[in-house]
Design a protein around this motif. Sequence first.
Motif, PDB file in Angstrom:
ATOM      1  N   GLU A   1       0.835  -1.204   0.000  1.00 49.98           N
ATOM      2  CA  GLU A   1       0.000   0.000   0.000  1.00 49.98           C
ATOM      3  C   GLU A   1       0.873   1.260   0.000  1.00 49.98           C
ATOM      4  OE1 GLU A   1      -4.090  -1.665   2.114  1.00 49.98           O
ATOM      5  OE2 GLU A   1      -2.491  -0.821   3.361  1.00 49.98           O
ATOM      6  N   LYS A   2       1.905   1.289   0.843  1.00 48.87           N
ATOM      7  CA  LYS A   2       2.824   2.430   0.861  1.00 48.87           C
ATOM      8  C   LYS A   2       3.558   2.547  -0.473  1.00 48.87           C
ATOM      9  CE  LYS A   2       5.257   1.351   4.455  1.00 48.87           C
ATOM     10  NZ  LYS A   2       6.284   1.433   5.520  1.00 48.87           N
ATOM     11  N   HIS A   3       3.961   1.409  -1.000  1.00 49.48           N
ATOM     12  CA  HIS A   3       4.711   1.359  -2.251  1.00 49.48           C
ATOM     13  C   HIS A   3       3.894   1.948  -3.402  1.00 49.48           C
ATOM     14  CE1 HIS A   3       7.513  -0.334  -5.196  1.00 49.48           C
ATOM     15  NE2 HIS A   3       6.464  -0.781  -5.864  1.00 49.48           N
ATOM     16  N   MET A   4       2.635   1.573  -3.509  1.00 51.33           N
ATOM     17  CA  MET A   4       1.802   2.055  -4.608  1.00 51.33           C
ATOM     18  C   MET A   4       1.523   3.549  -4.477  1.00 51.33           C
ATOM     19  SD  MET A   4      -0.856  -1.075  -5.388  1.00 51.33           S
ATOM     20  CE  MET A   4      -1.525  -1.176  -3.724  1.00 51.33           C
ATOM     21  N   ILE A   5       1.321   4.019  -3.248  1.00 53.15           N
ATOM     22  CA  ILE A   5       1.125   5.460  -3.037  1.00 53.15           C
ATOM     23  C   ILE A   5       2.366   6.225  -3.482  1.00 53.15           C
ATOM     24  CG2 ILE A   5       0.893   7.249  -1.273  1.00 53.15           C
ATOM     25  CD1 ILE A   5      -0.893   5.247   0.277  1.00 53.15           C
ATOM     26  N   ASN A   6       3.533   5.726  -3.110  1.00 50.52           N
ATOM     27  CA  ASN A   6       4.792   6.369  -3.489  1.00 50.52           C
ATOM     28  C   ASN A   6       4.949   6.402  -5.007  1.00 50.52           C
ATOM     29  OD1 ASN A   6       7.384   7.480  -3.363  1.00 50.52           O
ATOM     30  ND2 ASN A   6       8.354   5.482  -3.185  1.00 50.52           N
ATOM     31  N   GLU A   7       4.628   5.310  -5.659  1.00 46.15           N
ATOM     32  CA  GLU A   7       4.743   5.264  -7.121  1.00 46.15           C
ATOM     33  C   GLU A   7       3.797   6.261  -7.782  1.00 46.15           C
ATOM     34  OE1 GLU A   7       6.282   0.820  -8.293  1.00 46.15           O
ATOM     35  OE2 GLU A   7       4.110   1.136  -8.133  1.00 46.15           O
ATOM     36  N   GLU A   8       2.545   6.233  -7.363  1.00 47.52           N
ATOM     37  CA  GLU A   8       1.538   7.050  -8.036  1.00 47.52           C
ATOM     38  C   GLU A   8       1.685   8.541  -7.741  1.00 47.52           C
ATOM     39  OE1 GLU A   8      -2.451   5.601  -7.582  1.00 47.52           O
ATOM     40  OE2 GLU A   8      -1.832   3.509  -7.792  1.00 47.52           O
ATOM     41  N   GLN A   9       2.164   8.863  -6.547  1.00 47.05           N
ATOM     42  CA  GLN A   9       2.242  10.281  -6.178  1.00 47.05           C
ATOM     43  C   GLN A   9       3.617  10.898  -6.439  1.00 47.05           C
ATOM     44  OE1 GLN A   9       0.905  10.795  -2.137  1.00 47.05           O
ATOM     45  NE2 GLN A   9      -1.197  10.216  -2.609  1.00 47.05           N
ATOM     46  N   GLU A  10       4.672  10.059  -6.453  1.00 47.79           N
ATOM     47  CA  GLU A  10       6.020  10.610  -6.568  1.00 47.79           C
ATOM     48  C   GLU A  10       6.752  10.150  -7.830  1.00 47.79           C
ATOM     49  OE1 GLU A  10       7.128  12.826  -4.462  1.00 47.79           O
ATOM     50  OE2 GLU A  10       5.482  12.679  -3.015  1.00 47.79           O
ATOM     51  N   VAL A  11       6.937   8.846  -7.975  1.00 48.81           N
ATOM     52  CA  VAL A  11       7.846   8.336  -9.004  1.00 48.81           C
ATOM     53  C   VAL A  11       7.238   8.355 -10.400  1.00 48.81           C
ATOM     54  CG1 VAL A  11       9.309   6.407  -9.698  1.00 48.81           C
ATOM     55  CG2 VAL A  11       8.977   6.913  -7.274  1.00 48.81           C
ATOM     56  N   PHE A  12       6.033   7.847 -10.545  1.00 47.38           N
ATOM     57  CA  PHE A  12       5.431   7.812 -11.876  1.00 47.38           C
ATOM     58  C   PHE A  12       5.253   9.210 -12.470  1.00 47.38           C
ATOM     59  CE2 PHE A  12       3.298   3.381 -11.262  1.00 47.38           C
ATOM     60  CZ  PHE A  12       4.552   2.789 -11.370  1.00 47.38           C
ATOM     61  N   PRO A  13       4.838  10.219 -11.689  1.00 44.72           N
ATOM     62  CA  PRO A  13       4.783  11.576 -12.257  1.00 44.72           C
ATOM     63  C   PRO A  13       6.149  12.070 -12.740  1.00 44.72           C
ATOM     64  CG  PRO A  13       3.458  11.479 -10.275  1.00 44.72           C
ATOM     65  CD  PRO A  13       4.209  10.183 -10.349  1.00 44.72           C
ATOM     66  N   LEU A  14       7.229  11.706 -12.028  1.00 42.10           N
ATOM     67  CA  LEU A  14       8.570  12.084 -12.476  1.00 42.10           C
ATOM     68  C   LEU A  14       8.894  11.443 -13.824  1.00 42.10           C
ATOM     69  CD1 LEU A  14      10.730  11.797  -9.210  1.00 42.10           C
ATOM     70  CD2 LEU A  14      10.096  13.891 -10.413  1.00 42.10           C
ATOM     71  N   ILE A  15       8.539  10.172 -13.970  1.00 45.40           N
ATOM     72  CA  ILE A  15       8.810   9.483 -15.230  1.00 45.40           C
ATOM     73  C   ILE A  15       8.000  10.089 -16.369  1.00 45.40           C
ATOM     74  CG2 ILE A  15       8.636   7.267 -16.442  1.00 45.40           C
ATOM     75  CD1 ILE A  15       9.196   5.886 -13.751  1.00 45.40           C
ATOM     76  N   ASN A  16       6.747  10.402 -16.102  1.00 41.68           N
ATOM     77  CA  ASN A  16       5.910  11.026 -17.130  1.00 41.68           C
ATOM     78  C   ASN A  16       6.452  12.398 -17.522  1.00 41.68           C
ATOM     79  OD1 ASN A  16       4.004   8.972 -17.503  1.00 41.68           O
ATOM     80  ND2 ASN A  16       2.784   9.647 -15.751  1.00 41.68           N
ATOM     81  N   GLU A  17       6.940  13.136 -16.545  1.00 42.70           N
ATOM     82  CA  GLU A  17       7.515  14.447 -16.837  1.00 42.70           C
ATOM     83  C   GLU A  17       8.798  14.306 -17.654  1.00 42.70           C
ATOM     84  OE1 GLU A  17       8.255  18.412 -17.146  1.00 42.70           O
ATOM     85  OE2 GLU A  17       6.398  17.417 -16.504  1.00 42.70           O
ATOM     86  N   TYR A  18       9.604  13.307 -17.310  1.00 45.55           N
ATOM     87  CA  TYR A  18      10.860  13.090 -18.044  1.00 45.55           C
ATOM     88  C   TYR A  18      10.593  12.726 -19.502  1.00 45.55           C
ATOM     89  CZ  TYR A  18      15.351  11.184 -19.459  1.00 45.55           C
ATOM     90  OH  TYR A  18      16.516  10.941 -20.137  1.00 45.55           O
ATOM     91  N   GLU A  19       9.530  11.956 -19.735  1.00 51.62           N
ATOM     92  CA  GLU A  19       9.196  11.577 -21.098  1.00 51.62           C
ATOM     93  C   GLU A  19       8.844  12.810 -21.937  1.00 51.62           C
ATOM     94  OE1 GLU A  19       6.518   8.167 -23.400  1.00 51.62           O
ATOM     95  OE2 GLU A  19       6.165   8.591 -21.284  1.00 51.62           O
ATOM     96  N   LYS A  20       8.241  13.813 -21.302  1.00 54.01           N
ATOM     97  CA  LYS A  20       7.879  15.049 -22.007  1.00 54.01           C
ATOM     98  C   LYS A  20       9.055  16.026 -22.080  1.00 54.01           C
ATOM     99  CE  LYS A  20       3.177  14.756 -20.132  1.00 54.01           C
ATOM    100  NZ  LYS A  20       2.245  15.350 -19.145  1.00 54.01           N
ATOM    101  N   ASN A  21       9.878  16.020 -21.025  1.00 56.42           N
ATOM    102  CA  ASN A  21      10.958  17.004 -20.930  1.00 56.42           C
ATOM    103  C   ASN A  21      12.221  16.345 -20.382  1.00 56.42           C
ATOM    104  OD1 ASN A  21      12.387  19.440 -20.763  1.00 56.42           O
ATOM    105  ND2 ASN A  21      11.638  19.845 -18.683  1.00 56.42           N
ATOM    106  N   PRO A  22      12.908  15.535 -21.199  1.00 56.03           N
ATOM    107  CA  PRO A  22      14.078  14.801 -20.694  1.00 56.03           C
ATOM    108  C   PRO A  22      15.231  15.734 -20.315  1.00 56.03           C
ATOM    109  CG  PRO A  22      13.843  14.532 -23.075  1.00 56.03           C
ATOM    110  CD  PRO A  22      12.619  15.234 -22.604  1.00 56.03           C
ATOM    111  N   ASN A  23      15.783  15.511 -19.124  1.00 58.03           N
ATOM    112  CA  ASN A  23      16.974  16.250 -18.695  1.00 58.03           C
ATOM    113  C   ASN A  23      17.696  15.434 -17.634  1.00 58.03           C
ATOM    114  OD1 ASN A  23      16.228  17.421 -15.832  1.00 58.03           O
ATOM    115  ND2 ASN A  23      14.418  17.775 -17.126  1.00 58.03           N
ATOM    116  N   SER A  24      18.992  15.676 -17.482  1.00 58.26           N
ATOM    117  CA  SER A  24      19.839  14.845 -16.633  1.00 58.26           C
ATOM    118  C   SER A  24      19.466  14.944 -15.156  1.00 58.26           C
ATOM    119  CB  SER A  24      21.307  15.220 -16.825  1.00 58.26           C
ATOM    120  OG  SER A  24      21.513  16.588 -16.520  1.00 58.26           O
TER     121      SER A  24
END
Length: 229
Positions: free
Chosen positions: A133-156
């Motif tokens: 439950e903690k893991h999925m919250i972390n993915e959906e609120q923190e990590v997955f948005p970062l990945i989606n943002e990187y796909e639109k605006n890749p930077n180091s």
Amino acid sequence: MVFTAEHTPAEIVKVFPKASDLFKQHRIDFCCGGEKPLSQTFSTIEIDAAAVLSELNTAYDKWQNEDHEITDWDALSPAELIDHIVHTHHAYLNEELPALGQFVTKILRVHGKNHPHLEELHKSYNEFKVEMEKHMINEEQEVFPLINEYEKNPNSTLLQHIHEANGGLENEHETAGNLLKRMREITNGFEPPQDACRSYRITYSRLSDMETDTFQHVHLENNILFKKL
């Protein structure tokens, strides 16, 4: 294609998804430890390597001659993979974890006196539930948005944040995987005792289904989504 001991479980499952059933049967990790060649796994557990490879290749030959729909996970974008993971695997766990928890508690209450292993099962299940439950919250609120943002605006800088976050997710995957392995051991491979009631049997069956779904969930993240980055 002929699979050998130099192939990794992750590579094999990408090509032959039903190999996950065989790996689960023989307790071969294809998600968290899926990047190690089979030869390394064979050297650490008591197993007939030649028999496993023969069974694997025979099943693959048979599978190739059947009609089935194959998803090329590598062809999907990170955003498409994330969408699938959230709406398939996260949705399944969000619904199943509380419902199955009631069954695990029920069989402990009714059968725990005669089947003391159910107390440890109850403990491991609830640790797994909290962890996921903690893991999925972390993915959906923190990590997955970062990945989606990187796909639109890749930077180091953003990529570095993602790699750091993914390292934590992979550690959480390993913790969850170890808890599933422990539950499999406790329950003798989710095999109910002969005197098990209907609720007992349903609980073990649903635990087995949850294990299968979670292994596929982790495989898609560790071996496909994170590798795209």
